[in-house]
Design an enzyme around this catalytic site. Structure first.
Site, PDB file in Angstrom:
ATOM      1  N   LYS A 112      -1.459  -3.986  -3.149  1.00 47.33           N
ATOM      2  CA  LYS A 112      -2.702  -4.490  -2.711  1.00 47.33           C
ATOM      3  C   LYS A 112      -3.775  -3.715  -3.426  1.00 47.33           C
ATOM      4  O   LYS A 112      -3.558  -2.598  -4.249  1.00 47.33           O
ATOM      5  CB  LYS A 112      -2.970  -3.854  -1.261  1.00 47.33           C
ATOM      6  N   ARG A 145       7.115  -9.224   8.095  1.00 46.70           N
ATOM      7  CA  ARG A 145       8.185 -10.397   8.624  1.00 46.70           C
ATOM      8  C   ARG A 145       9.605 -10.229   8.387  1.00 46.70           C
ATOM      9  O   ARG A 145      10.454 -10.324   9.090  1.00 46.70           O
ATOM     10  CB  ARG A 145       7.810 -11.781   8.334  1.00 46.70           C
TER      11      ARG A 145
HETATM   12  N1  BES Z   1      -0.283  -5.722   6.901  1.00 46.46           N
HETATM   13  C1  BES Z   1      -0.799  -6.796   6.180  1.00 46.46           C
HETATM   14  C2  BES Z   1      -1.519  -7.742   7.159  1.00 46.46           C
HETATM   15  C3  BES Z   1      -3.082  -7.362   7.213  1.00 46.46           C
HETATM   16  C4  BES Z   1      -4.137  -7.565   6.802  1.00 46.46           C
HETATM   17  C5  BES Z   1      -3.302  -6.510   8.563  1.00 46.46           C
HETATM   18  C6  BES Z   1      -5.470  -7.263   6.958  1.00 46.46           C
HETATM   19  C7  BES Z   1      -4.504  -5.929   8.928  1.00 46.46           C
HETATM   20  C8  BES Z   1      -5.526  -6.582   8.043  1.00 46.46           C
HETATM   21  C9  BES Z   1       0.504  -7.707   5.883  1.00 46.46           C
HETATM   22  O1  BES Z   1       1.693  -6.837   5.508  1.00 46.46           O
HETATM   23  C10 BES Z   1       0.258  -8.379   4.520  1.00 46.46           C
HETATM   24  O2  BES Z   1       0.176  -7.888   3.595  1.00 46.46           O
HETATM   25  N2  BES Z   1       0.246  -9.782   4.593  1.00 46.46           N
HETATM   26  C11 BES Z   1      -0.036 -10.756   3.497  1.00 46.46           C
HETATM   27  C12 BES Z   1       0.657 -11.696   3.575  1.00 46.46           C
HETATM   28  C13 BES Z   1       0.736 -12.648   2.469  1.00 46.46           C
HETATM   29  C14 BES Z   1       1.122 -11.545   1.179  1.00 46.46           C
HETATM   30  C15 BES Z   1       1.533 -13.884   2.645  1.00 46.46           C
HETATM   31  C16 BES Z   1      -1.785 -10.997   3.764  1.00 46.46           C
HETATM   32  O3  BES Z   1      -2.072 -11.310   4.974  1.00 46.46           O
HETATM   33  O4  BES Z   1      -2.399 -11.062   2.695  1.00 46.46           O
HETATM   34 MN    MN Z   2       1.810  -6.365   3.448  1.00 44.51          MN
END
Ligand code: BES
Ligand code: MN
Ligand code: ZN
Length: 496
Positions: free
Chosen positions: A273, A347
């Protein structure tokens, strides 16, 4: 906070809180206090635009003629709109104000207005509940300055229904303590709360009669949980699966099951990230925290239900040992997953936790909670959690419970057309869909691991913590979202 319920007329020193309905005249304790102070309350109302609107607060300090150190007018709003949520919010507004002063004790002397949608006992108990929820602080890691010290320690609620208020309060105080417990977990930083430490804190529920088993990596590998284990393999902290069982129902009765995403920190892994979206990812275990909070509540109030809580605890880190995009893992269900983005890790954790839960416990239903997608924030903001389900009745019950508890959820669709987005050419599925409907394709992924069991998924990425303005009943970064709605769901539909 020490809470007590007493019959009216026993007011001691400290702040005296009286109620005023919207536009309404001063009645009961408010009228008495007004007389005692030679009309000071009425005059204060006249010069302050205080009209008794819901959760409006007016303080009259050091009132002449009264024993109280201050008299606080609490707006009750329109009587016919006064329900448990409104009472809690009004109490929170008052207590929030009092906590910025040096008051040690507050007495609520409020009669339930006629036409209110709430009994005297529930009114009193929910006053205390709102007060307690809003006085949560997480000050483990800072020195609290003198002028911020929380002096308010004693809450006295005058009520004609003291005995039944105490009965309601015994369940509500268990709930409040469990929400505190969940908030603490979410607020803890990941250098302190890594998977094993989280599992240890869950194990502490044993003293309330919860059976807790913790699976380590070899045990999970033996079960074939390669999807979950793969997420944690780049971390110096080993993954865990904690399994909590509360058996308050009839022996052999099919349990209800709750499954939580417990990513103690989500860097994204190799699909790292950016700095800004990585902030707050210590809270990526908010689903697991809610499940622990729920199990704690059920045990503390001795709920007549058999319930299972399963939480997948991992840390998602980039490392030489971390899994890569393009890796293919075989999940416990036997289905293979092509990992295209290591940041879609929640997931993966849930796929094995859900499969394990349905195969081991054959539950009546499974509800998972997860801070799963950023896309749910785009869709619903921070007001509603996203609900996805293969079962209309379960969905209806969750939505109803959410409304009643002030933790609203909004249902979004599932369907084969969405499922197509996670087809893979090289494995049974891939772990991301396309650019659209990210929360739905994530839910479609989970649905492939529920094996037909009635199931609901709550995407709580928008509600598990709050970065800007805090909510009245939830003053810290962590909200503890989910404990209330699920506790209500169980209480209303699944207890003997
Ligand atoms: N933990 C994150 C989701 C999240 C984002 C929670 C912002 C709280 C605030 C999750 O693991 C994630 O990174 N999801 C990605 C999925 C994508 C790579 C398909 C996302 O939402 O960007
Ligand atoms: Mn994630
Ligand atoms: Zn995550």
């Amino acid at each position: 906070m020490q809470v007590s319920f007493v019959t009216p007329g026993t007011t001691g020193p400290g702040a005296l809180v009286v109620g005023v309905t919207a536009g309404g005249p001063l009645v009961g304790a408010a009228a008495r206090a007004n007389r005692e102070t030679g009309g000071a309350l009425k005059r204060a109302m006249d010069v302050s635009r205080f009209t008794g609107k819901a959760a409006q607060v007016l303080e009259v300090l050091a009132p002449h003629g009264s024993k109280a150190s201050r008299i606080v007018l609490m707006g009750l709003g329109k009587a016919d709109r006064l329900d448990t949520n409104a009472v809690e919010r009004a109490a929170a507004a008052v207590v929030g104000k009092l906590m910025s002063g040096s008051e040690k004790r507050a007495t609520f002397a409020i009669d339930v207005p006629p036409r209110a949608k709430i009994s005297a006992a529930a009114f009193a108990a929910h006053l205390a509940f709102g007060a307690v929820l809003c006085s949560y602080r997480f000050d483990v890691y800072r020195k609290v300055k003198d002028d911020e010290q929380q002096t308010l320690k004693e809450l006295v609620v005058e009520t004609k229904a003291a005995a039944s208020a105490r009965k309601i309060w015994s369940d509500l105080s268990a709930l409040a303590e469990s929400i505190y417990f969940a908030r603490d977990l979410v607020n803890e930083p990941a250098n302190v709360l890594f998977p094993d430490e989280f599992a240890k804190r869950a194990t502490g529920l044993a003293k309330l009669g919860v059976k807790v088993d913790v699976l380590d990596v070899p045990a999970m590998k033996k079960l074939g949980m390669n999807a979950l284990v793969g997420v944690g393999q780049g971390s110096a902290h080993d993954s865990r699966l904690a399994v909590m069982q509360w058996n308050g129902g009839r022996k052999g009765q099919q349990p209800v099951a709750f499954v939580g995403k417990g990513v103690c920190f989500d860097t994204g892994g190799i699909s790292l990230k950016q700095p800004a979206p990585m902030m707050g990812m210590k809270g990526d275990m908010g689903g697991a925290a809610a499940v622990v909070g729920l199990m704690r509540t059920l045990a503390a109030r001795k709920a007549k239900v058999n319930a299972v809580g399963v939480i997948g605890l991992v840390e998602n880190m980039p490392d030489g040992k971390a899994q890569r995009p393009n890796d293919i893992v075989k999940s416990m269900s036997g289905q293979t997953i092509e990992i295209l983005n290591t940041d879609a890790e929640g997931r993966l954790v849930l796929s094995d936790a859900l499969w394990y839960t349905q195969s081991k416990f054959k539950p009546k239903f499974m509800i998972d909670l997860a801070t799963l997608t950023g896309a749910i924030l785009i869709a619903l903001g921070t007001e509603h959690a996203g609900l996805f389900s293969n079962n209309d009745e379960l969905s209806k019950r969750i939505m109803q419970a959410g409304r009643e508890e002030g933790e609203p959820v909004w249902r979004l669709p599932l369907g084969d057309a969405y499922d197509r987005a996670i087809r893979s050419k090289i494995a049974d599925m891939k772990n991301i869909g396309g650019p659209n409907a990210g929360s739905i394709t994530a839910a479609q992924f989970l649905q492939r691991f529920v094996n037909g069991v009635p199931w609901a998924h709550l995407d709580i990425a928008g509600v598990a913590w709050q970065d800007g303005e805090t909510k009245p009943l939830s003053p810290s970064w962590a909200t503890g979202w989910g404990v209330r709605v699920l506790n209500r769901l169980v209480a209303d539909h699944y207890e003997n």
